[in-house]
Design an enzyme around this catalytic site. Structure first.
Site, PDB file in Angstrom:
ATOM      1  N   ASP A 156       9.035 -14.178  23.756  1.00  0.00           N
ATOM      2  CA  ASP A 156       7.447 -13.922  25.023  1.00  0.00           C
ATOM      3  C   ASP A 156       8.830 -15.184  25.979  1.00  0.00           C
ATOM      4  O   ASP A 156       9.289 -15.959  25.555  1.00  0.00           O
ATOM      5  CB  ASP A 156       6.562 -14.230  25.197  1.00  0.00           C
ATOM      6  CG  ASP A 156       6.011 -14.175  25.752  1.00  0.00           C
ATOM      7  OD1 ASP A 156       4.928 -13.404  25.565  1.00  0.00           O
ATOM      8  OD2 ASP A 156       5.368 -15.242  26.551  1.00  0.00           O
ATOM      9  N   GLY A 163      -7.745 -11.825  26.612  1.00  0.00           N
ATOM     10  CA  GLY A 163      -6.627 -12.182  27.818  1.00  0.00           C
ATOM     11  C   GLY A 163      -5.666 -10.836  27.377  1.00  0.00           C
ATOM     12  O   GLY A 163      -4.701 -11.403  27.555  1.00  0.00           O
ATOM     13  N   SER A 203      -2.395  -8.982  28.495  1.00  0.00           N
ATOM     14  CA  SER A 203      -2.500  -9.070  30.260  1.00  0.00           C
ATOM     15  C   SER A 203      -1.422  -7.663  30.067  1.00  0.00           C
ATOM     16  O   SER A 203      -0.827  -6.560  31.677  1.00  0.00           O
ATOM     17  CB  SER A 203      -1.517  -9.809  30.476  1.00  0.00           C
ATOM     18  OG  SER A 203      -0.408 -10.670  30.071  1.00  0.00           O
ATOM     19  N   HIS A 241       1.160  -5.361  21.178  1.00  0.00           N
ATOM     20  CA  HIS A 241       2.258  -5.624  20.289  1.00  0.00           C
ATOM     21  C   HIS A 241       1.499  -6.179  19.795  1.00  0.00           C
ATOM     22  O   HIS A 241       0.424  -7.035  19.865  1.00  0.00           O
ATOM     23  CB  HIS A 241       3.008  -6.374  21.994  1.00  0.00           C
ATOM     24  CG  HIS A 241       2.372  -6.937  22.957  1.00  0.00           C
ATOM     25  ND1 HIS A 241       1.606  -6.402  24.134  1.00  0.00           N
ATOM     26  CD2 HIS A 241       1.915  -7.920  23.094  1.00  0.00           C
ATOM     27  CE1 HIS A 241       0.673  -6.729  24.386  1.00  0.00           C
ATOM     28  NE2 HIS A 241       1.065  -8.318  24.222  1.00  0.00           N
ATOM     29  N   LEU A 242       1.933  -7.382  19.181  1.00  0.00           N
ATOM     30  CA  LEU A 242       1.866  -9.032  18.211  1.00  0.00           C
ATOM     31  C   LEU A 242       2.669  -9.790  18.933  1.00  0.00           C
ATOM     32  O   LEU A 242       3.927 -10.139  19.029  1.00  0.00           O
ATOM     33  CB  LEU A 242       2.199  -8.184  16.511  1.00  0.00           C
ATOM     34  CG  LEU A 242       1.529  -7.545  15.401  1.00  0.00           C
ATOM     35  CD1 LEU A 242       1.542  -5.905  16.026  1.00  0.00           C
ATOM     36  CD2 LEU A 242       2.084  -6.924  14.860  1.00  0.00           C
ATOM     37  N   HIS A 243       1.863 -11.022  18.609  1.00  0.00           N
ATOM     38  CA  HIS A 243       2.458 -12.326  18.914  1.00  0.00           C
ATOM     39  C   HIS A 243       2.932 -13.318  18.163  1.00  0.00           C
ATOM     40  O   HIS A 243       1.541 -13.263  16.458  1.00  0.00           O
ATOM     41  CB  HIS A 243       1.251 -13.352  19.700  1.00  0.00           C
ATOM     42  CG  HIS A 243       1.412 -12.685  21.229  1.00  0.00           C
ATOM     43  ND1 HIS A 243       2.005 -12.848  22.588  1.00  0.00           N
ATOM     44  CD2 HIS A 243       0.381 -11.463  21.710  1.00  0.00           C
ATOM     45  CE1 HIS A 243       1.513 -11.967  23.598  1.00  0.00           C
ATOM     46  NE2 HIS A 243      -0.165 -11.241  23.305  1.00  0.00           N
TER      47      HIS A 243
HETATM   48  P1  5GP Z   1      -0.836  -9.723  25.952  1.00  0.00           P
HETATM   49  O1  5GP Z   1      -1.257 -11.351  26.828  1.00  0.00           O
HETATM   50  O2  5GP Z   1      -0.743  -8.799  26.475  1.00  0.00           O
HETATM   51  O3  5GP Z   1      -1.595  -9.944  24.793  1.00  0.00           O
HETATM   52  O4  5GP Z   1       0.834 -10.580  25.982  1.00  0.00           O
HETATM   53  C1  5GP Z   1       1.366  -9.881  26.277  1.00  0.00           C
HETATM   54  C2  5GP Z   1       2.963 -11.361  26.976  1.00  0.00           C
HETATM   55  O5  5GP Z   1       4.116 -11.073  27.006  1.00  0.00           O
HETATM   56  C3  5GP Z   1       2.824 -12.692  27.829  1.00  0.00           C
HETATM   57  O6  5GP Z   1       2.810 -13.371  26.467  1.00  0.00           O
HETATM   58  C4  5GP Z   1       3.991 -12.766  28.688  1.00  0.00           C
HETATM   59  O7  5GP Z   1       4.251 -13.530  28.614  1.00  0.00           O
HETATM   60  C5  5GP Z   1       4.857 -11.812  27.846  1.00  0.00           C
HETATM   61  N1  5GP Z   1       5.658 -10.516  28.848  1.00  0.00           N
HETATM   62  C6  5GP Z   1       4.790 -10.497  30.826  1.00  0.00           C
HETATM   63  N2  5GP Z   1       6.426  -9.856  30.784  1.00  0.00           N
HETATM   64  C7  5GP Z   1       7.779 -10.107  30.207  1.00  0.00           C
HETATM   65  C8  5GP Z   1       8.688 -10.159  30.629  1.00  0.00           C
HETATM   66  O8  5GP Z   1       9.094  -9.421  31.429  1.00  0.00           O
HETATM   67  N3  5GP Z   1       9.912 -10.294  29.110  1.00  0.00           N
HETATM   68  C9  5GP Z   1       9.374 -11.006  28.029  1.00  0.00           C
HETATM   69  N4  5GP Z   1      10.328 -11.162  27.827  1.00  0.00           N
HETATM   70  N5  5GP Z   1       7.657 -10.817  28.044  1.00  0.00           N
HETATM   71  C10 5GP Z   1       7.017 -11.127  29.075  1.00  0.00           C
END
Ligand code: 5GP
Ligand code: ZN
Length: 122
Positions: free
Chosen positions: A37, A101, A103, A108-110
């Site tokens: 990330d 949250g 975004s 995707h999984l964190h």
């Molecule tokens: P969400 O908020 O949808 O659960 O997670 C999206 C994640 O994608 C966020 O943690 C954000 O930091 C990451 N992210 C957004 N744009 C990019 C990017 O261009 N490259 C990488 N490596 N991570 C990204």
């Protein structure tokens, strides 16, 4: 000729998967890729991203996606092991929808680890 939809063309994760945006890739196979990330919330913060854009969130999943979802979860465990946080502990998170949250509307999984993670989460 391209068959990409506008949605896919505008999707940051699709751009990464297509190689149009750089990323720090730690694992890839035919179904998912795992990248660091770029705004890490823990010392280890990896995203397991499904290769296809068809699922924007878990809400789009049907029974037919069960195998892909299982593979993504299995990959999270494999990546946690690869990154050295399997033994100390880690968390797998799937933010789904606005109040969670989410975004980026591409499933995707964190995988988060390398520090103590509070519970309940914020
Ligand atoms: P969400 O908020 O949808 O659960 O997670 C999206 C994640 O994608 C966020 O943690 C954000 O930091 C990451 N992210 C957004 N744009 C990019 C990017 O261009 N490259 C990488 N490596 N991570 C990204
Ligand atoms: Zn996408």
């Amino acid at each position: 000729m391209t068959t990409d939809t506008t949605q896919e063309q505008e999707c940051v994760f699709c751009s990464i998967i297509a190689g149009d945006l750089p990323s720090d890739t730690v694992y890839r196979d035919d179904q998912v890729i795992a990248i660091k990330d770029n705004n890490p919330q823990a010392p280890i913060h990896v995203l397991i991203i499904t290769r296809e854009h068809n699922l924007e969130s878990l809400n789009d999943a049907s029974r037919l996606d069960a195998s892909l979802l299982g593979h993504a979860l299995y990959t999270a465990a494999k990546v946690a092991n690869q990154m050295g946080i399997a033994e100390s502990g880690y968390r797998v998170v799937v933010n789904t929808g606005e109040k969670a949250g989410q975004s980026v509307p591409h499933l995707h999984l964190h995988v988060l680890g390398g520090r103590n993670l509070a519970w309940p989460p914020g």
